[in-house]
Enzyme design. Structure first.
Site, PDB file in Angstrom:
ATOM      1  N   ASP A  47      -0.304  50.242  60.739  1.00 38.69           N
ATOM      2  CA  ASP A  47       0.047  49.347  59.631  1.00 38.69           C
ATOM      3  C   ASP A  47      -1.238  48.861  58.975  1.00 38.69           C
ATOM      4  OD1 ASP A  47       2.968  47.581  59.257  1.00 38.69           O
ATOM      5  OD2 ASP A  47       1.191  46.930  58.145  1.00 38.69           O
ATOM      6  N   THR A 104      13.072  45.381  46.410  1.00 40.85           N
ATOM      7  CA  THR A 104      13.514  45.452  45.019  1.00 40.85           C
ATOM      8  C   THR A 104      12.300  45.186  44.130  1.00 40.85           C
ATOM      9  OG1 THR A 104      15.633  44.560  45.741  1.00 40.85           O
ATOM     10  CG2 THR A 104      15.181  44.497  43.374  1.00 40.85           C
ATOM     11  N   GLU A 172      17.368  55.022  58.866  1.00 39.86           N
ATOM     12  CA  GLU A 172      17.631  54.226  60.069  1.00 39.86           C
ATOM     13  C   GLU A 172      18.833  53.310  59.828  1.00 39.86           C
ATOM     14  OE1 GLU A 172      16.424  54.418  63.215  1.00 39.86           O
ATOM     15  OE2 GLU A 172      18.147  53.108  63.326  1.00 39.86           O
ATOM     16  N   LYS A 231      22.734  56.731  53.388  1.00 43.79           N
ATOM     17  CA  LYS A 231      22.191  55.448  53.858  1.00 43.79           C
ATOM     18  C   LYS A 231      22.554  54.327  52.881  1.00 43.79           C
ATOM     19  CE  LYS A 231      20.065  52.198  55.729  1.00 43.79           C
ATOM     20  NZ  LYS A 231      20.502  51.550  56.952  1.00 43.79           N
ATOM     21  N   SER A 280      31.907  34.275  55.625  1.00 45.72           N
ATOM     22  CA  SER A 280      30.644  33.573  55.889  1.00 45.72           C
ATOM     23  C   SER A 280      30.125  32.921  54.615  1.00 45.72           C
ATOM     24  CB  SER A 280      29.610  34.575  56.401  1.00 45.72           C
ATOM     25  OG  SER A 280      29.294  35.504  55.378  1.00 45.72           O
ATOM     26  N   CYS A 287      18.326  44.100  53.619  1.00 43.81           N
ATOM     27  CA  CYS A 287      18.866  45.408  53.214  1.00 43.81           C
ATOM     28  C   CYS A 287      20.025  45.362  52.223  1.00 43.81           C
ATOM     29  CB  CYS A 287      19.302  46.177  54.453  1.00 43.81           C
ATOM     30  SG  CYS A 287      17.903  46.628  55.488  1.00 43.81           S
ATOM     31  N   LYS A 290      19.379  44.466  48.450  1.00 41.39           N
ATOM     32  CA  LYS A 290      18.412  45.433  47.910  1.00 41.39           C
ATOM     33  C   LYS A 290      19.065  46.811  47.731  1.00 41.39           C
ATOM     34  CE  LYS A 290      15.437  47.190  51.102  1.00 41.39           C
ATOM     35  NZ  LYS A 290      15.578  48.647  51.233  1.00 41.39           N
TER      36      LYS A 290
HETATM   37  P1  NAD Z   1       8.892  45.414  56.979  1.00 38.67           P
HETATM   38  O1  NAD Z   1       8.431  44.745  55.758  1.00 38.67           O
HETATM   39  O2  NAD Z   1       9.267  44.602  58.170  1.00 38.67           O
HETATM   40  O3  NAD Z   1       7.770  46.461  57.488  1.00 38.67           O
HETATM   41  C1  NAD Z   1       7.124  47.353  56.650  1.00 38.67           C
HETATM   42  C2  NAD Z   1       5.659  47.451  57.093  1.00 38.67           C
HETATM   43  O4  NAD Z   1       5.031  48.492  56.365  1.00 38.67           O
HETATM   44  C3  NAD Z   1       4.847  46.190  56.823  1.00 38.67           C
HETATM   45  O5  NAD Z   1       4.295  45.698  58.032  1.00 38.67           O
HETATM   46  C4  NAD Z   1       3.752  46.643  55.844  1.00 38.67           C
HETATM   47  O6  NAD Z   1       2.498  46.028  56.057  1.00 38.67           O
HETATM   48  C5  NAD Z   1       3.675  48.127  56.160  1.00 38.67           C
HETATM   49  N1  NAD Z   1       3.105  48.928  55.073  1.00 38.67           N
HETATM   50  C6  NAD Z   1       3.430  48.916  53.753  1.00 38.67           C
HETATM   51  N2  NAD Z   1       2.717  49.834  53.090  1.00 38.67           N
HETATM   52  C7  NAD Z   1       1.906  50.437  53.990  1.00 38.67           C
HETATM   53  C8  NAD Z   1       0.955  51.472  53.923  1.00 38.67           C
HETATM   54  N3  NAD Z   1       0.689  52.079  52.767  1.00 38.67           N
HETATM   55  N4  NAD Z   1       0.301  51.842  55.049  1.00 38.67           N
HETATM   56  C9  NAD Z   1       0.572  51.240  56.231  1.00 38.67           C
HETATM   57  N5  NAD Z   1       1.491  50.256  56.364  1.00 38.67           N
HETATM   58  C10 NAD Z   1       2.147  49.862  55.261  1.00 38.67           C
HETATM   59  O7  NAD Z   1      10.109  46.344  56.552  1.00 38.67           O
HETATM   60  P2  NAD Z   1      11.337  46.832  57.469  1.00 38.67           P
HETATM   61  O8  NAD Z   1      12.366  45.773  57.564  1.00 38.67           O
HETATM   62  O9  NAD Z   1      10.780  47.420  58.714  1.00 38.67           O
HETATM   63  O10 NAD Z   1      11.949  47.974  56.543  1.00 38.67           O
HETATM   64  C11 NAD Z   1      11.280  49.201  56.365  1.00 38.67           C
HETATM   65  C12 NAD Z   1      12.228  50.156  55.674  1.00 38.67           C
HETATM   66  O11 NAD Z   1      13.352  50.420  56.512  1.00 38.67           O
HETATM   67  C13 NAD Z   1      12.804  49.651  54.351  1.00 38.67           C
HETATM   68  O12 NAD Z   1      12.950  50.734  53.479  1.00 38.67           O
HETATM   69  C14 NAD Z   1      14.170  49.121  54.751  1.00 38.67           C
HETATM   70  O13 NAD Z   1      15.082  49.163  53.696  1.00 38.67           O
HETATM   71  C15 NAD Z   1      14.571  50.097  55.837  1.00 38.67           C
HETATM   72  N6  NAD Z   1      15.520  49.548  56.831  1.00 38.67           N
HETATM   73  C16 NAD Z   1      15.387  48.284  57.291  1.00 38.67           C
HETATM   74  C17 NAD Z   1      16.262  47.811  58.277  1.00 38.67           C
HETATM   75  C18 NAD Z   1      16.149  46.418  58.807  1.00 38.67           C
HETATM   76  O14 NAD Z   1      17.059  45.995  59.511  1.00 38.67           O
HETATM   77  N7  NAD Z   1      15.098  45.678  58.530  1.00 38.67           N
HETATM   78  C19 NAD Z   1      17.252  48.652  58.780  1.00 38.67           C
HETATM   79  C20 NAD Z   1      17.336  49.953  58.290  1.00 38.67           C
HETATM   80  C21 NAD Z   1      16.453  50.410  57.316  1.00 38.67           C
HETATM   81  C1  UDX Z   2      22.392  45.992  57.975  1.00 35.62           C
HETATM   82  C2  UDX Z   2      23.273  47.151  58.456  1.00 35.62           C
HETATM   83  O1  UDX Z   2      24.294  46.636  59.319  1.00 35.62           O
HETATM   84  C3  UDX Z   2      22.438  48.181  59.201  1.00 35.62           C
HETATM   85  O2  UDX Z   2      23.237  49.302  59.553  1.00 35.62           O
HETATM   86  C4  UDX Z   2      21.308  48.633  58.290  1.00 35.62           C
HETATM   87  O3  UDX Z   2      20.495  49.574  58.951  1.00 35.62           O
HETATM   88  C5  UDX Z   2      20.472  47.449  57.834  1.00 35.62           C
HETATM   89  O4  UDX Z   2      21.320  46.497  57.183  1.00 35.62           O
HETATM   90  P1  UDX Z   2      21.353  43.831  59.100  1.00 35.62           P
HETATM   91  O5  UDX Z   2      21.132  43.391  57.700  1.00 35.62           O
HETATM   92  O6  UDX Z   2      20.231  43.776  60.059  1.00 35.62           O
HETATM   93  O7  UDX Z   2      21.888  45.340  59.134  1.00 35.62           O
HETATM   94  O8  UDX Z   2      22.535  42.944  59.741  1.00 35.62           O
HETATM   95  P2  UDX Z   2      24.125  42.956  59.602  1.00 35.62           P
HETATM   96  O9  UDX Z   2      24.684  42.736  60.941  1.00 35.62           O
HETATM   97  O10 UDX Z   2      24.630  44.110  58.865  1.00 35.62           O
HETATM   98  O11 UDX Z   2      24.403  41.623  58.767  1.00 35.62           O
HETATM   99  C6  UDX Z   2      24.017  41.488  57.410  1.00 35.62           C
HETATM  100  C7  UDX Z   2      24.517  40.175  56.867  1.00 35.62           C
HETATM  101  O12 UDX Z   2      25.945  40.185  56.752  1.00 35.62           O
HETATM  102  C8  UDX Z   2      24.182  38.980  57.740  1.00 35.62           C
HETATM  103  O13 UDX Z   2      23.834  37.880  56.941  1.00 35.62           O
HETATM  104  C9  UDX Z   2      25.476  38.698  58.471  1.00 35.62           C
HETATM  105  O14 UDX Z   2      25.609  37.370  58.895  1.00 35.62           O
HETATM  106  C10 UDX Z   2      26.492  39.045  57.391  1.00 35.62           C
HETATM  107  N1  UDX Z   2      27.821  39.386  57.913  1.00 35.62           N
HETATM  108  C11 UDX Z   2      27.969  40.457  58.730  1.00 35.62           C
HETATM  109  C12 UDX Z   2      28.917  38.631  57.525  1.00 35.62           C
HETATM  110  O15 UDX Z   2      28.792  37.663  56.767  1.00 35.62           O
HETATM  111  N2  UDX Z   2      30.160  38.976  57.995  1.00 35.62           N
HETATM  112  C13 UDX Z   2      30.353  40.040  58.820  1.00 35.62           C
HETATM  113  O16 UDX Z   2      31.511  40.304  59.192  1.00 35.62           O
HETATM  114  C14 UDX Z   2      29.216  40.809  59.197  1.00 35.62           C
END
Ligand code: NAD
Ligand code: UDX
Length: 507
Positions: A47, A104, A172, A231, A280, A287, A290
């Site tokens: 990172d 976004t 993911e 996704k 809720s 996610c 966005k």
């Molecule tokens: P995050 O912001 O927690 O982590 C991203 C990391 O990437 C940061 O630490 C940042 O410093 C690093 N980074 C950015 N540009 C870089 C570069 N050029 N070189 C090296 N490091 C760099 O984001 P996240 O929540 O882990 O999400 C990552 C992706 O996965 C997004 O596209 C998101 O939509 C997707 N995603 C997130 C979740 C979730 O639950 N958070 C679930 C599924 C998919």
């Molecule tokens: C979501 C997707 O579930 C996951 O598959 C994807 O990879 C990333 O985005 P996350 O955002 O981490 O995961 O949590 P999630 O459990 O989906 O909840 C999202 C939001 O919806 C939370 O604020 C949660 O409280 C709310 N929620 C969820 C409700 O209000 N009602 C529900 O029945 C379920």
């Protein structure tokens, strides 16, 4: 082998070294679980954020996720490494996951809707600049359809004679709070690639990594575009269910039906299913909003305005739900929250995480701060600085001073937050909020003492709470006091953390 170009007559390519760019909520947990499940694969998570990498290498991980610390401690220093030496990790790897953030866009064309792919592009440029030999480059970040095409173009435009980069999509699906379990027992693993012998070979090599622990029938392979789109659509469908049930919660509050009963009855139809029907204060997290906005933007760009409008409604309903809940609080508090102490319990976007990105708590706080309320906030896992930072954003706190801390106090526990308060507002469904001593809390509050349960966490305690003298108001249940009904205006004011609003929001 990894420093040579691939020849398809060779034996199947075996992935021995992985580099993951992005040590965030996805990169960190995903690679920790892969390292745990595949002890022979050497994984380096890199990172640009040095503090984040230092935290991954310390006893205090940068993110809170149940069960994660144990997995990291089992693998770190053996086959799992966290580093800021990005080029070295890229050069040594057979497979590179791109797990960087795709927020976004906050500027320019598509501002407030399109995904900002600048971090993806910068990774692609770095990879092609420092690599040689054969490597599989895998999008793990959530991206718009055909983002892989941009990565391929960057590679093709900068290709060197000794370089062969195959691009895959492997989105993911983990959810925060349950990430370790989701990664160990996924509903499915989705891998998309080119329909060419080289593309198929790369897909098979990645399949072999997941086959260490995921049953083969749960690993599905498609072309790249189907994988990328699936996704976005998965998240859009999940968000849509929440907006659907939240829309019905408004109907319940107006009629005397109870949203929990309705959700139970509807969800027992196996064609519908019971999950994601919890009404809720609105969905939060990094996610859903966005990715739905990204889908809307994509549809608009492809000249599909009706489809775009359909999905936009999921976001509009979520905004409405947050506004409606805040409005109910103010109505119940005799139409004014000015100078009133309000205890806000829960700031994370859901329980079991310290993540506050797009948390509904931020927006509920905003509406209450606009009314001049004094907020006393407690969350078991969110850091004080994070709450102040979220509430000081110009789109949230619009006081001339710009200092949210003037009206906001961060408390060390729920009792401190509730002491002397007019009302308690529950925004996150932390289990510990069910176990509080509400008799003590009631004694120390101003009367009438209100509880606004935005998460239905106190349902089982309602009779007891009412006996103690609380006025309990819950999402999706009939309002208990006389109030002026909330009438949403035709013009819905919108704001987001990424996009400062044009004018002050009026409730
Ligand atoms: P995050 O912001 O927690 O982590 C991203 C990391 O990437 C940061 O630490 C940042 O410093 C690093 N980074 C950015 N540009 C870089 C570069 N050029 N070189 C090296 N490091 C760099 O984001 P996240 O929540 O882990 O999400 C990552 C992706 O996965 C997004 O596209 C998101 O939509 C997707 N995603 C997130 C979740 C979730 O639950 N958070 C679930 C599924 C998919
Ligand atoms: C979501 C997707 O579930 C996951 O598959 C994807 O990879 C990333 O985005 P996350 O955002 O981490 O995961 O949590 P999630 O459990 O989906 O909840 C999202 C939001 O919806 C939370 O604020 C949660 O409280 C709310 N929620 C969820 C409700 O209000 N009602 C529900 O029945 C379920």
């Amino acid at each position: 082998m990894e420093q040579q170009l691939r020849n398809l007559t060779e034996a199947m390519f075996e992935i021995k070294k992985i580099c993951c760019i992005g040590a965030g909520y996805v990169g960190g947990p995903t690679c920790s679980v892969i390292a745990h499940m595949c002890p022979k694969i050497h994984i380096t998570v890199v990172d640009v954020n040095q503090a984040r990498i230092e935290a991954w290498n310390s006893n205090t991980l940068p993110i809170y996720e149940p069960g994660l610390k144990e997995v990291v401690e089992l693998c770190r220093g053996k086959n799992l490494f966290f580093s800021t030496d990005i080029d070295k990790a890229i050069q040594e790897s057979d497979l590179i996951f791109i797990s960087v953030n795709t927020p976004t866009k906050a500027y320019g064309m598509g501002k407030g809707r399109a995904a900002d792919l600048k971090h993806i592009e910068s990774c692609a440029r770095r990879i092609v600049a420092v690599s040689n030999g054969y490597k599989i480059v895998t999008e793990k970040s959530t991206v718009p359809v055909r983002a892989a095409e941009s990565i391929r173009r960057i590679f093709q435009s900068n290709i060197k004679p000794d370089l062969n980069l195959q691009v895959l999509s492997n989105p993911e699906f983990l959810a925060e709070g349950t990430a370790v379990n989701d990664l160990k027992n996924p509903d499915r693993v989705l891998i998309g690639g080119d329909d060419t012998p080289e593309g198929q070979e790369a897909i098979q090599a990645l399949c072999a990594v997941y086959e260490h622990w995921v049953p083969k029938n749960k690993i599905i392979t498609t072309n790249t575009w189907s994988s990328e789109l699936s996704k976005l659509v998965s998240n859009a469908f999940l968000a849509q269910r929440i907006s659907s049930i939240n829309s019905i919660s408004a109907l319940c509050e107006a009629t005397g039906a109870d949203i929990e009963d309705v959700a139970c009855a509807v969800g027992m139809d196996h064609r519908i299913g019971s999950k994601f029907l919890k009404a809720s204060v609105g969905f939060g997290g990094s996610c859903f909003q966005k990715d739905v906005l990204n889908l809307v933007y994509l549809c608009e760009a492809l000249n599909l305005p009706e489809v775009a409008q359909y999905w936009q409604q999921v976001i509009d309903m979520n905004d409405y739900q947050r506004r409606r809940f805040a409005s109910r609080i103010i109505d119940c508090l005799f139409n004014t929250a000015t100078d009133k102490k309000i205890a806000l319990l829960g700031f994370a976007f859901k329980k079991d995480t310290g993540d506050t990105r797009e948390s509904s708590s931020i927006y509920i706080s905003k509406y209450l701060l606009d009314e001049g309320a004094n907020l006393h906030i407690f969350d078991p896992k969110v850091r004080k600085e994070q709450i102040i930072c979220d509430l000081s954003h110009p789109s949230i706190f619009q006081d001339a001073s710009g200092q949210a801390s003037r009206l906001v106090t961060i408390c060390n526990d729920a009792y401190e937050a509730c002491d002397g308060a007019h009302a308690i507002v529950i925004c996150t469904e932390w289990d510990e909020f069910k176990l509080l001593d509400y008799e003590v809390i009631h004694k120390n509050m101003l009367k009438p003492a209100f509880i606004f349960d935005g998460r239905r966490v106190l349902d089982e305690l309602h009779p007891k709470l009412q006996k103690l003298g609380f006025q309990v108001e819950t999402i999706g249940k009939k309002i208990t006091v006389q109030r002026i009904p909330f009438t949403p205006t035709a013009e819905v004011p919108k704001f987001s953390l990424q996009e400062p609003p044009l004018k002050k929001v009026k409730l």
